[in-house]
Design a protein around this motif. Structure first.
Motif, PDB file in Angstrom:
ATOM      1  N   GLN A 110       0.807  -1.212   0.000  1.00 44.51           N
ATOM      2  CA  GLN A 110       0.000   0.000   0.000  1.00 44.51           C
ATOM      3  C   GLN A 110       0.842   1.265   0.000  1.00 44.51           C
ATOM      4  N   SER A 111       1.938   1.279   0.747  1.00 38.71           N
ATOM      5  CA  SER A 111       2.775   2.476   0.776  1.00 38.71           C
ATOM      6  C   SER A 111       3.370   2.754  -0.600  1.00 38.71           C
ATOM      7  N   ALA A 112       3.761   1.692  -1.321  1.00 39.77           N
ATOM      8  CA  ALA A 112       4.316   1.862  -2.663  1.00 39.77           C
ATOM      9  C   ALA A 112       3.239   2.323  -3.643  1.00 39.77           C
TER      10      ALA A 112
ATOM     11  N   ASP B  22       0.534   4.005  -2.900  1.00 43.62           N
ATOM     12  CA  ASP B  22       0.226   5.404  -2.577  1.00 43.62           C
ATOM     13  C   ASP B  22       1.283   6.347  -3.151  1.00 43.62           C
ATOM     14  N   ASP B  23       2.541   5.951  -3.057  1.00 40.12           N
ATOM     15  CA  ASP B  23       3.626   6.769  -3.584  1.00 40.12           C
ATOM     16  C   ASP B  23       3.528   6.867  -5.108  1.00 40.12           C
TER      17      ASP B  23
ATOM     18  N   ARG C 104       0.826   9.255  -6.069  1.00 42.88           N
ATOM     19  CA  ARG C 104       1.241  10.652  -5.919  1.00 42.88           C
ATOM     20  C   ARG C 104       2.113  11.100  -7.093  1.00 42.88           C
TER      21      ARG C 104
ATOM     22  N   ASP D 210       8.768  -1.897   9.792  1.00 43.72           N
ATOM     23  CA  ASP D 210       8.600  -1.471   8.395  1.00 43.72           C
ATOM     24  C   ASP D 210       8.166  -2.625   7.501  1.00 43.72           C
TER      25      ASP D 210
ATOM     26  N   MET E 166       4.451  -3.412   8.126  1.00 40.42           N
ATOM     27  CA  MET E 166       3.588  -2.434   7.469  1.00 40.42           C
ATOM     28  C   MET E 166       3.351  -2.783   6.000  1.00 40.42           C
ATOM     29  N   ALA E 167       4.240  -3.599   5.414  1.00 37.16           N
ATOM     30  CA  ALA E 167       4.099  -3.976   4.006  1.00 37.16           C
ATOM     31  C   ALA E 167       3.182  -5.173   3.805  1.00 37.16           C
TER      32      ALA E 167
END
Length: 309
Positions: free
Chosen positions: A149-151, A153-154, A157, A244, A247-248
């Motif tokens: 999700q973090s990737a 979202d990045d 952006r 970290d 979170m992935a």
């Protein structure tokens, strides 16, 4: 109730794709594709090329489906690799993907049909460049290798809908660039470095310090639970994962996610309650496995899986 057919890695196997489409009720009508259910759609998970003998035929079918407004497609790591193989770094003039024996072997079947510099190659590469790295609807998510999700979202952006600009494609081919790591995680799957001093030996006896990660395992809490492709799991520490990496991991309550890439074997199974890999080695001697998603459903059901041999 509408249906979306999810089709994974085809790898130049046009006959398997034609069989799957036929079994799912799709028919070619002139230069387009139709289905008795007018609202039915298709989502393709990338890796259309390499390995199989009919790269061009697969691409033609996929493009016809997309041109008819019946399909969406994702860029797989093999499309990304092909773009980099055929693209020179503007800073030094060298190919972004080196033309060594390993890469030449990997792209052999694609290069037979689409040689370096040929007009038809440029056209196909331009089409590949327009493919997004992910698709998200109100009911499901689709990605080639990993929904981190973090990737995602990045990437949203920086790209909007997941389609890379020319500059971003260049950066995605340069090791050491943060954008390279970002795209690698989504298109090729995440790896994590083991805590010092741990390592393991792969099947070939090579000592490795990084492990491929079962990002879909929402229950994973230790290195042994999250690692994949490790012959002897006891070589890994039975220790908690760092924050970290936790979170992935894909959360249990999130939307269902479909992906390919991992060359599963045996009978199809859910990787978790809301994660399903559909790649069962269709690129070689395995079947093409598809999933039919019914609108209104947020649950994955193995009864919706079809195995096309």
């Amino acid at each position: 109730m509408s249906i979306t057919d999810i089709i994974p890695d085809i790898h130049g196997q046009a006959e398997k794709l034609r069989l799957a489409l036929k079994n799912l009720g799709w028919r070619r009508n002139g230069t387009t594709w139709v289905h008795p259910e007018p609202d039915r759609q298709i989502v393709l998970l990338g890796d259309f090329i390499d390995r199989g003998p009919e790269n061009g035929a697969v691409i033609r079918i996929v493009r016809e489906l997309m041109d008819a407004g019946r399909a969406q497609a994702i860029m797989g790591n093999h499309e990304l690799n092909a773009i980099h193989f055929h693209t020179d770094d503007p800073d030094n003039g060298a190919p972004l993907r080196v033309h060594d024996k390993g890469n030449l072997d990997q792209h052999e079947s694609f290069l037979k049909e689409f040689p370096l510099g040929a007009p038809q190659t440029k056209d196909v590469l331009n089409w590949m460049k327009g493919l997004p790295l992910f698709i998200e609807t109100d009911e499901f998510r689709a990605v080639h290798a990993a929904w981190i999700q973090s990737a995602i979202d990045d990437l949203r952006r920086q790209t909007g809908v997941g389609v890379l600009s020319e500059d971003q494609l260049i950066r995605a081919g340069r090791k050491g660039d943060a954008f390279y790591d970002l795209v690698e995680a989504v298109a090729k799957g995440p790896e994590a470095r083991l805590p010092h001093p741990h390592s393991f030996e792969d099947k070939g006896g090579k000592v490795r310090h990084h492990v491929r990660v079962k990002w879909w395992n929402g229950d994973a809490r230790t290195w042994r639970q999250v690692a994949m492709s490790v012959p002897d799991i006891n070589q890994l520490p039975d220790a908690p994962l760092p924050d970290d990496l936790l979170m992935a991991i894909y959360p249990d309550g999130d939307l269902p996610v479909f992906f390919g890439h991992y060359w599963m074997s045996g009978a199809p199974e859910l990787q978790s309650a809301n994660a399903l890999c559909l790649d069962y080695s269709a690129g070689t001697d395995g079947p093409l496995v598809t999933y039919s998603h019914f609108s209104g459903s947020r649950d994955l059901n193995l009864e919706n899986v079809e195995v096309h041999r």
